[in-house]
Design a protein around this motif. Sequence first.
Motif, PDB file in Angstrom:
ATOM      1  N   LEU A 208     -71.775 105.280  36.289  1.00  0.00           N
ATOM      2  CA  LEU A 208     -71.878 105.099  37.738  1.00  0.00           C
ATOM      3  C   LEU A 208     -72.026 106.446  38.444  1.00  0.00           C
ATOM      4  CD1 LEU A 208     -71.719 103.175  40.181  1.00  0.00           C
ATOM      5  CD2 LEU A 208     -69.250 103.493  40.138  1.00  0.00           C
ATOM      6  N   LYS A 209     -71.251 107.436  38.010  1.00  0.00           N
ATOM      7  CA  LYS A 209     -71.361 108.780  38.592  1.00  0.00           C
ATOM      8  C   LYS A 209     -72.763 109.349  38.387  1.00  0.00           C
ATOM      9  CE  LYS A 209     -66.565 110.205  37.915  1.00  0.00           C
ATOM     10  NZ  LYS A 209     -65.689 111.170  37.251  1.00  0.00           N
ATOM     11  N   ARG A 210     -73.295 109.228  37.165  1.00  0.00           N
ATOM     12  CA  ARG A 210     -74.634 109.758  36.887  1.00  0.00           C
ATOM     13  C   ARG A 210     -75.693 109.085  37.756  1.00  0.00           C
ATOM     14  NH1 ARG A 210     -72.312 110.235  31.901  1.00  0.00           N
ATOM     15  NH2 ARG A 210     -72.824 108.134  31.189  1.00  0.00           N
TER      16      ARG A 210
ATOM     17  N   GLU B 118     -57.635 105.259  40.687  1.00  0.00           N
ATOM     18  CA  GLU B 118     -58.676 106.233  40.352  1.00  0.00           C
ATOM     19  C   GLU B 118     -59.187 105.953  38.945  1.00  0.00           C
ATOM     20  OE1 GLU B 118     -58.776 110.981  40.249  1.00  0.00           O
ATOM     21  OE2 GLU B 118     -58.029 110.079  42.096  1.00  0.00           O
ATOM     22  N   TYR B 119     -60.525 105.904  38.814  1.00  0.00           N
ATOM     23  CA  TYR B 119     -61.140 105.600  37.526  1.00  0.00           C
ATOM     24  C   TYR B 119     -61.449 106.885  36.762  1.00  0.00           C
ATOM     25  CZ  TYR B 119     -61.967 100.891  39.379  1.00  0.00           C
ATOM     26  OH  TYR B 119     -61.817  99.636  39.909  1.00  0.00           O
ATOM     27  N   THR B 120     -61.199 106.863  35.445  1.00  0.00           N
ATOM     28  CA  THR B 120     -61.622 107.961  34.569  1.00  0.00           C
ATOM     29  C   THR B 120     -63.054 107.673  34.112  1.00  0.00           C
ATOM     30  OG1 THR B 120     -60.739 106.859  32.621  1.00  0.00           O
ATOM     31  CG2 THR B 120     -59.271 108.396  33.783  1.00  0.00           C
TER      32      THR B 120
ATOM     33  N   GLN C  54     -68.676 117.422  41.434  1.00  0.00           N
ATOM     34  CA  GLN C  54     -68.170 116.350  40.602  1.00  0.00           C
ATOM     35  C   GLN C  54     -67.752 115.225  41.525  1.00  0.00           C
ATOM     36  OE1 GLN C  54     -65.026 118.038  38.282  1.00  0.00           O
ATOM     37  NE2 GLN C  54     -66.431 119.149  36.926  1.00  0.00           N
ATOM     38  N   LEU C  55     -67.688 114.040  40.992  1.00  0.00           N
ATOM     39  CA  LEU C  55     -67.329 112.878  41.798  1.00  0.00           C
ATOM     40  C   LEU C  55     -66.047 112.261  41.266  1.00  0.00           C
ATOM     41  CD1 LEU C  55     -70.819 111.146  42.083  1.00  0.00           C
ATOM     42  CD2 LEU C  55     -69.767 112.725  43.685  1.00  0.00           C
ATOM     43  N   LYS C  56     -65.201 111.845  42.190  1.00  0.00           N
ATOM     44  CA  LYS C  56     -64.014 111.059  41.848  1.00  0.00           C
ATOM     45  C   LYS C  56     -64.263 109.659  42.374  1.00  0.00           C
ATOM     46  CE  LYS C  56     -60.175 114.283  41.726  1.00  0.00           C
ATOM     47  NZ  LYS C  56     -58.885 114.616  42.334  1.00  0.00           N
ATOM     48  N   ILE C  57     -64.011 108.681  41.532  1.00  0.00           N
ATOM     49  CA  ILE C  57     -64.240 107.288  41.908  1.00  0.00           C
ATOM     50  C   ILE C  57     -62.899 106.575  41.947  1.00  0.00           C
ATOM     51  CG2 ILE C  57     -65.341 105.126  41.247  1.00  0.00           C
ATOM     52  CD1 ILE C  57     -67.495 106.739  39.878  1.00  0.00           C
TER      53      ILE C  57
ATOM     54  N   LEU D 133     -64.016 101.044  32.696  1.00  0.00           N
ATOM     55  CA  LEU D 133     -65.052 100.075  33.039  1.00  0.00           C
ATOM     56  C   LEU D 133     -64.790  99.510  34.425  1.00  0.00           C
ATOM     57  CD1 LEU D 133     -65.421  98.137  29.669  1.00  0.00           C
ATOM     58  CD2 LEU D 133     -66.921  99.892  30.608  1.00  0.00           C
ATOM     59  N   ILE D 134     -65.829  99.489  35.234  1.00  0.00           N
ATOM     60  CA  ILE D 134     -65.727  98.972  36.596  1.00  0.00           C
ATOM     61  C   ILE D 134     -66.426  97.619  36.618  1.00  0.00           C
ATOM     62  CG2 ILE D 134     -66.322  99.381  39.005  1.00  0.00           C
ATOM     63  CD1 ILE D 134     -66.392 102.390  38.305  1.00  0.00           C
ATOM     64  N   PRO D 135     -65.700  96.538  36.983  1.00  0.00           N
ATOM     65  CA  PRO D 135     -66.324  95.218  36.983  1.00  0.00           C
ATOM     66  C   PRO D 135     -67.378  95.080  38.080  1.00  0.00           C
ATOM     67  CG  PRO D 135     -63.963  95.092  37.489  1.00  0.00           C
ATOM     68  CD  PRO D 135     -64.304  96.518  37.324  1.00  0.00           C
ATOM     69  N   LYS D 136     -68.275  94.113  37.901  1.00  0.00           N
ATOM     70  CA  LYS D 136     -69.328  93.902  38.894  1.00  0.00           C
ATOM     71  C   LYS D 136     -68.718  93.451  40.226  1.00  0.00           C
ATOM     72  CE  LYS D 136     -70.355  89.121  37.712  1.00  0.00           C
ATOM     73  NZ  LYS D 136     -71.402  88.194  37.334  1.00  0.00           N
ATOM     74  N   ASN D 137     -69.451  93.684  41.304  1.00  0.00           N
ATOM     75  CA  ASN D 137     -69.063  93.330  42.678  1.00  0.00           C
ATOM     76  C   ASN D 137     -67.780  94.013  43.135  1.00  0.00           C
ATOM     77  OD1 ASN D 137     -71.308  91.644  42.864  1.00  0.00           O
ATOM     78  ND2 ASN D 137     -70.166  89.916  42.014  1.00  0.00           N
ATOM     79  N   THR D 138     -67.493  95.172  42.601  1.00  0.00           N
ATOM     80  CA  THR D 138     -66.324  95.947  43.006  1.00  0.00           C
ATOM     81  C   THR D 138     -66.747  96.951  44.073  1.00  0.00           C
ATOM     82  OG1 THR D 138     -65.391  95.761  40.791  1.00  0.00           O
ATOM     83  CG2 THR D 138     -64.502  97.491  42.185  1.00  0.00           C
TER      84      THR D 138
END
Length: 173
Positions: free
Chosen positions: A29-31, A54-56, A43-46, A60-65
């Motif tokens: 997602l960052k790329r 906070e995601y590393t 750099q991006l923090k999500i 995995l980030i589920p769809k529609n988040t």
Amino acid sequence: MSCVHYRFQSRLTYDSLQFEGLNISAGELKRQIMRSKRLKFCQLKISNAQTDEEYTDDALIPKNTSVIIRRIPAAGLKSSNRRFVGHQAGRWREPSPRADPSLLSLEQLLKTENLAEAKASEEDKLKAVMYQSSLCYYSSRAAAPRRTSASGRAQGFPAASCWRWTTQTERES
């Protein structure tokens, strides 16, 4: 097609990023965000918009988040809020106060007519330009004659040619 809704912390509106599958890794997602927004040297923090989790990069980030993106400077880069003057062969140098005694002082610059060719620092030249331009403005305003009536009171707006600004005696004559 699945999607993730993201926004930068400084923005109000969300953008969407489409992908295949049920999940997307935070690193991917960052790329994709950096490629679509043409971001470099950061750099991006999500983090999750609802839970602030906070995601590393391998999460995995589920769809529609909905996620919030924070930009942070890349490791090893200096902050960009410093002021640097001059550019020599790829190196930046900080301004040194009065390093060259042949430079004109600010008092001498205020009397100089051609500031473009004067030998002085750019900062002093800009100060002299601002001073000289305001000096011309204020001296022309002070020299402007005021309209007065026979009784000695000021009449209307001095530069107006509009009918509503003229006084009754000016309209009759």
